[in-house]
Design an enzyme around this catalytic site. Structure first.
Site, short mmCIF file in Angstrom:
data_model
loop_
_atom_site.label_atom_id
_atom_site.label_comp_id
_atom_site.label_asym_id
_atom_site.label_seq_id
_atom_site.Cartn_x
_atom_site.Cartn_y
_atom_site.Cartn_z
CG HIS A 1 -1.90 0.98 1.50
ND1 HIS A 1 -2.74 1.37 2.37
CD2 HIS A 1 -2.03 2.17 0.51
CE1 HIS A 1 -3.52 2.27 2.19
NE2 HIS A 1 -3.07 2.98 1.01
CG HIS B 1 -1.62 6.09 -2.00
ND1 HIS B 1 -2.54 5.23 -2.69
CD2 HIS B 1 -1.88 5.88 -0.58
CE1 HIS B 1 -3.61 4.58 -2.22
NE2 HIS B 1 -3.14 4.92 -0.87
CG HIS C 1 -7.64 3.64 -0.54
ND1 HIS C 1 -8.14 4.91 0.11
CD2 HIS C 1 -6.60 3.40 0.13
CE1 HIS C 1 -6.85 5.60 0.40
NE2 HIS C 1 -6.10 4.58 0.83
CE1 TYR D 1 -8.80 9.02 2.46
CE2 TYR D 1 -6.79 8.03 2.75
CZ TYR D 1 -7.44 8.84 2.14
OH TYR D 1 -6.87 9.42 0.89
CD GLU E 1 -2.33 5.70 4.70
OE1 GLU E 1 -2.18 5.10 6.09
OE2 GLU E 1 -3.21 6.31 4.53
#
Lengths: 337, 337
Positions: free
Chosen positions: B6, B8, B178, B194, B284
């Site tokens: 995960h 981004h 998500h 979230y 994340e």
């Protein structure tokens, strides 16, 4: 002395629910007349509804006093308008008052408010005053989403809510931030909407200066603070990134979590990360989960058992969460006869 | 080998964001022409944006490969329509593809979908196929609330989503559930929306027979499963009260949680209650929380550090969560060159 700050009258005699069903069947039709009407319930029916449930559980689990409010999932602020919800709240609160009068050593009242989506919270002040001043209630349940899952009213930190907060401060009563049922098919009520609302409320408070305007306002976030203790590092980090004070400081005299967390590892986490001054004992009984855990042989919601089993928790902390913190937050408790 | 499932591209060169700003400034005005247009970003700009952030963190923290997708908060499905969001998704995904081509050992792609509120998810199939078959992507991010905080589309268990699930199963790719940004003032994006979405999705799945219809569908619930592990007893009890299978059985081959929980007590709870077969390592990064925890001296989101420090976690479990489970869920990983 052990005080459970979060109990609902989920076992109320059927006549109460039937009243609401009839009311909502008429509501919005030409038959609808905005009249309060009556709910016929005898004292014996009230006794029966409690003896086999909340009172038995108090005895079995060793709690002395339950801070008691109407069934949260049945408040249904999204189902009626301000008028219909006022009559419904009055009946629910009157029944809680009868419970507390029949069993003054076991129950003390917290009221439901006649909220409705899009209606200013000012309309709740009369009922709050009545419940506190005349019925001896010591707090209220405040629904942060009267729309029932669409979240169309302003956040709790908006001035929209200020008149109600002013009255709460004047009366010296806290609010438990507690949603009701969900009419949004995305949200299971007790499995998603409840927990989401807790998390949402905390994050609203984290980002705002509400308590600068109301230094003595006290808000209880139920269900162990939603997701917050599990994500304590996330919230500490977000507060830091946003230039907000540390969480302990943000919560100090204003924000409290209850212990409605239904397994020991969850309760341990809560007690480990959240300041001991900000945790109130509660079981939500009879609440969202009614079964017996086959792994332990005990009810999931027998939260006292999890706390009792934690050997690293000191006596002063136990005394705080089982009694002193609850007495501090629900300060009108001391005025009882 | 440690795989972070995960990550981004939150550090993408400014030209990407500027494209979207221009697009949305035109959208809904007479100037709006549904054309894809261009985003001018050089390979060197991509390298610069990663070397000082994700690549440095991979080296410092000891992760080898990051499953990488466009910035989730910028998907903004509620901001455009199906057309505008398609162009935006294409640009975002193409940029991820360039990242993965420049650093094939460090990144593998997961795509953004061109969802829009009220638009059938069928409209995402072409982009998913393109990303998987032509760009080598191994999964997608699926937004359970394209409305951005009003939850007006059907639950994930509704047949509304089935055509997309059919394609996912055919392509053998999982979805991470998500949400994106929130346009509802009640919900802070990374602090409430979230986490609420994670909890909501789990409860939807708990109550449904979706995986009877799709036995090989795999869904990843990020941010440590929202509130679920903290309230594991509540969910076990709800499943039991509802006559559903035990949670471990419900999740077994279909539902996975990542480890994006930013403190050690939270990670310990996750590893203690959730089956080891259903946890995927993730950080994340670079994500919701960017600061350094003054108590530890390390980044809040350096989740590997918390896991490494847990002495009761066995080597086989570590191997599972750092690698094997991720390879199992993102099964197209094995097809990479």
């Amino acid at each position: 002395m052990t005080i459970d700050c979060h109990g609902h009258y989920t076992t109320a005699p059927k006549a109460l629910e039937e009243y609401r069903k009839r009311q909502l069947a008429d509501f919005g039709t030409p038959r609808w007349a905005p009249l309060k009407g009556a709910v016929a319930i005898s004292d014996d029916q009230i006794r029966d509804s409690l003896e086999s449930a909340q009172l038995r559980m108090q005895r079995e689990r060793g709690t002395d006093l339950t801070i008691f409010s109407p069934r949260a999932s049945a408040m249904g602020h999204h189902l009626g308008d301000a008028n219909a919800n006022r009559f419904w709240s009055e009946h629910c609160n009157e029944l809680i008052h009868r419970v507390c009068s029949l069993y003054p050593r076991n129950f003390v009242g917290v009221c439901q408010l006649p909220q409705a989506p899009g209606v200013r919270p000012d309309n709740c002040i009369a009922e709050l005053e009545h419940c506190v001043n005349e019925l001896g209630f010591i707090g209220c349940n405040l629904n942060p989403d009267p729309s029932g899952g669409y979240w169309t009213d302003p956040p709790l930190t908006d001035r929209w809510w200020y008149p109600l907060y002013e009255k709460m401060v004047e009366l010296d009563v806290p609010a438990m931030i507690h949603v009701s049922g969900s009419c949004n098919p995305n949200f299971h009520a007790t499995g998603a909407h409840y927990i989401n609302a807790d998390t949402t409320a905390f994050m609203q408070l984290l980002g705002s200066d509400l308590f600068r305007d109301f230094p003595t306002l006290k808000l209880v976030i139920p269900h162990g603070g939603g997701a917050v203790p599990y994500h304590w590092g996330r919230y500490r980090g977000l507060a830091q990134d946003m230039g907000r004070p540390p969480l302990a400081e943000l919560m100090r005299d204003n924000v409290y979590f209850d212990t409605c967390v239904y397994h020991r590892p969850g309760i341990e986490l809560l007690l480990k990360v959240v300041p001991a001054d900000n945790i109130l004992f509660a079981s939500e009984m009879v609440g969202a989960v009614r079964g017996i855990d086959p792994e332990s042989g005990h009810h999931y919601d027998d939260t006292k058992r999890y706390i009792d089993a934690i050997d690293w928790l000191g006596a002063p902390e136990r005394e705080k969460l089982f009694r002193r913190n609850v007495e501090k937050v629900y300060s009108r408790l001391a005025r009882r006869g």
